[in-house]
Design an enzyme around this catalytic site. Structure first.
Site, short mmCIF file in Angstrom:
data_model
loop_
_atom_site.label_atom_id
_atom_site.label_comp_id
_atom_site.label_asym_id
_atom_site.label_seq_id
_atom_site.Cartn_x
_atom_site.Cartn_y
_atom_site.Cartn_z
N HIS A 55 -29.46 53.21 -34.90
CA HIS A 55 -29.64 52.91 -33.48
C HIS A 55 -30.07 54.17 -32.72
CE1 HIS A 55 -27.74 48.80 -33.27
NE2 HIS A 55 -27.38 49.21 -34.49
N ASP A 65 -24.06 51.23 -38.47
CA ASP A 65 -24.29 49.80 -38.66
C ASP A 65 -25.77 49.45 -38.51
OD1 ASP A 65 -24.15 50.45 -35.87
OD2 ASP A 65 -24.07 48.32 -35.42
N GLU A 66 -26.12 48.29 -39.00
CA GLU A 66 -27.43 47.68 -38.81
C GLU A 66 -28.59 48.66 -39.06
OE1 GLU A 66 -26.40 44.22 -35.56
OE2 GLU A 66 -26.89 46.20 -34.78
N VAL A 67 -28.52 49.31 -40.18
CA VAL A 67 -29.54 50.31 -40.52
C VAL A 67 -30.73 49.62 -41.21
CG1 VAL A 67 -30.05 52.42 -41.78
CG2 VAL A 67 -27.81 52.11 -40.72
#
Length: 521
Positions: free
Chosen positions: A279, A311-313
């Site tokens: 992010h 997260d959410e890489v």
């Protein structure tokens, strides 16, 4: 007799008499001896009550005792709560000949240490009685705590016991004498606030901190930046905040330090989050080749935990970026290898700065065996994660998105209230590895116009789950023993200027659908 010894004697006598009364007239865990709901939120650990109504002097005086009783933080908290308890005209309306049952508040604090760290002692005891009563040695109210932060929690409870009588225009404590012994169930009781998707002015963040203290939440997880914006000033990298939405939607170093100081005075930690590597697009506006630099952040945020995200890489873009692809090829790494390398390197930097790293659960799911043993894993994807984490000897924070994501507007208060951080963990040693939990206010659809009514009152439901004893709050019928109390607390927030939405909403933050009292909507 020394003041603290006297206090112990008072508390011991009222505990004995209260316990005897409880044996004669057993009442449910959240009702007074008179059978009325205990309108204290969150529910205290132990308490006894009576049938008397005591008048509180609008000139209520603070009597500080003990090594920490005279701390500035205690005096400031007393003044804040006196302002919340009494109307602005209360002093002027005080009759010269009036007699009051509670004319002073004695606050006994054992330690003068103002260090605020995870696990700081927040316990307190309260005794309130009229002079000359059967269970009374001296009249008035006493709060005793080991730390100033326990005293601050006690002041909140005392303020909730003080109710304005519109007929007599007096502030009263009903169902006295009161004895309350209280402490939190979990050390970490958090609220995540996202200022990257929509900028929130400092005054709004202050309001959120105030409202957190009213429900005894104690960690503000500040999700400052994300791929959409980087609004925080970092003097060592002055171009970073070019990633803000505009020049007027930024936080200076002074703003950040002020927020940390403001929160500390209310017993609230500020845990900052720099969510990398997934992010971090907004970083590129100022420094396209920047590697995470945390050293200056350490000067701003003294709390022992620091959230590194993880997260959410999406790693697909790494193979499409020439210099990154070259870096991977030179080291014979896949993008999955690089993700692991990045997270572990960021952990190493944080630990060198004497931080405990916090990472979202994807890091545990992907390479849990390689995480630093000090890592705190932050659950969010769903249930059943913390049992796996603690079984590996790591610590965990529960934020299951199905129940504790406040931006999920279709989750009713009942589901928030009954969510249990220790679900699926029976081993006592493993239970101790669960630091607590956190409700998350993601900001894609929330800004200054609606953030408070999206947070409250559902965050209060989670706050009681994390503070109060499991035996007391899990054995209740929600409709008959909790709902009325939550209505009352929501009204208290409204009276204190917090825009908490109605409790029984089909969708959170929806305004009332018609006329009615705040106690029943």
């Amino acid at each position: 007799m020394p003041p603290k010894l006297l206090t112990h004697l008072i508390l011991a006598l009222v505990a004995v008499s209260g316990a005897a009364a409880a044996r004669r007239h057993p009442a449910p865990a959240n009702f007074t001896a008179s059978g009325n709901p205990v309108y204290i939120w969150p529910l205290p650990k132990n308490f006894t009550s009576g049938t008397q109504t005591l008048a509180v002097d609008p000139d209520l005086a603070l009597d500080p005792q003990g090594a920490g009783g005279g701390a500035a933080a205690v005096a400031e908290a007393f003044e804040r709560y006196r302002h919340l308890i009494f109307s602005p005209w209360a002093h002027a309306a005080r009759p010269a000949s009036a007699g009051y049952d509670v004319a002073r508040l004695t606050v006994v604090v054992a330690s003068a240490d103002e260090t605020l760290e995870l696990g700081v002692d927040e316990s307190y005891t309260i005794y309130i009685a009229a002079a000359g009563g059967a269970n009374s040695i001296v009249g008035g109210a006493t709060i005793e705590a080991n730390t100033i932060y326990g005293a601050i929690r006690g002041l909140e409870t005392f303020s909730q016991l003080c109710v304005f009588n519109y007929d007599t225009k007096n502030v009263e404590v009903r169902y006295a004498p009161w004895y309350i012994q209280d402490e939190p169930r979990f050390a970490f009781r958090g609220l995540m606030l996202d200022t990257s998707r929509h900028y929130l002015p400092v005054d709004v963040i202050k309001q959120v901190i105030d409202s957190m203290s009213f429900s005894k939440l104690n960690v503000l997880h500040w999700h400052i930046i994300d791929e959409q914006s980087f609004p925080l000033e970092i003097p060592s990298y002055p171009n970073l905040w070019k990633g803000s939405y505009s020049k007027s939607e930024r936080y200076t170093v002074e703003d950040a330090r002020y927020i940390v100081s403001y929160a500390k005075k209310r017993g609230i930690h500020v845990m900052a989050e720099i969510d990398v590597p997934g992010h971090a697009e907004s970083w590129g506006n100022g420094y396209p080749k920047l590697w995470p630099s945390l050293s200056y952040m350490r000067k701003i945020f003294p709390f022992g935990l620091f959230h590194l995200g993880g997260d959410e890489v999406y790693t697909g873009c790494w193979n499409l970026t020439p210099h990154v692809k070259q870096w991977l090829d030179e080291r014979n790494m896949t993008t999955k290898d690089a993700y692991k390398y990045f997270v572990l390197k960021a952990q190493e930097i944080a630990i060198d700065l004497n931080w405990i790293p916090v990472n979202w659960e994807e890091t545990f799911n992907s390479f849990g065996g390689s995480l630093n043993p000090r890592t705190v894993v932050h659950n969010w994807l769903g249930p059943g994660v913390c049992p796996k984490v603690v079984a590996k000897g790591l610590r965990c924070i529960m934020s299951n998105q199905g129940v504790w994501y406040l931006d999920h507007l279709d989750v009713p208060w009942e589901q928030v209230y009954t969510a249990e951080p220790l679900a699926g963990i029976d081993d006592t040693a493993q239970q101790k590895l669960v630091l607590g939990g956190e409700v998350c206010m993601w900001g894609e659809t929330a800004d200054t116009s609606d953030v408070q009514q999206t947070i409250w009152p559902r965050a209060a439901a989670a706050a009681e789950r994390m503070w109060s004893q499991l035996e007391a709050i899990s054995a209740q019928d929600l409709e008959t023993t909790v709902l009325a109390r939550l209505h009352y607390f929501r009204c208290l927030l409204n009276h204190r200027g917090i825009a908490a939405a109605p409790v029984t909403n089909f969708y959170a933050r929806r305004p009332p659908i018609g006329p009615g009292s705040c106690f029943v909507q």
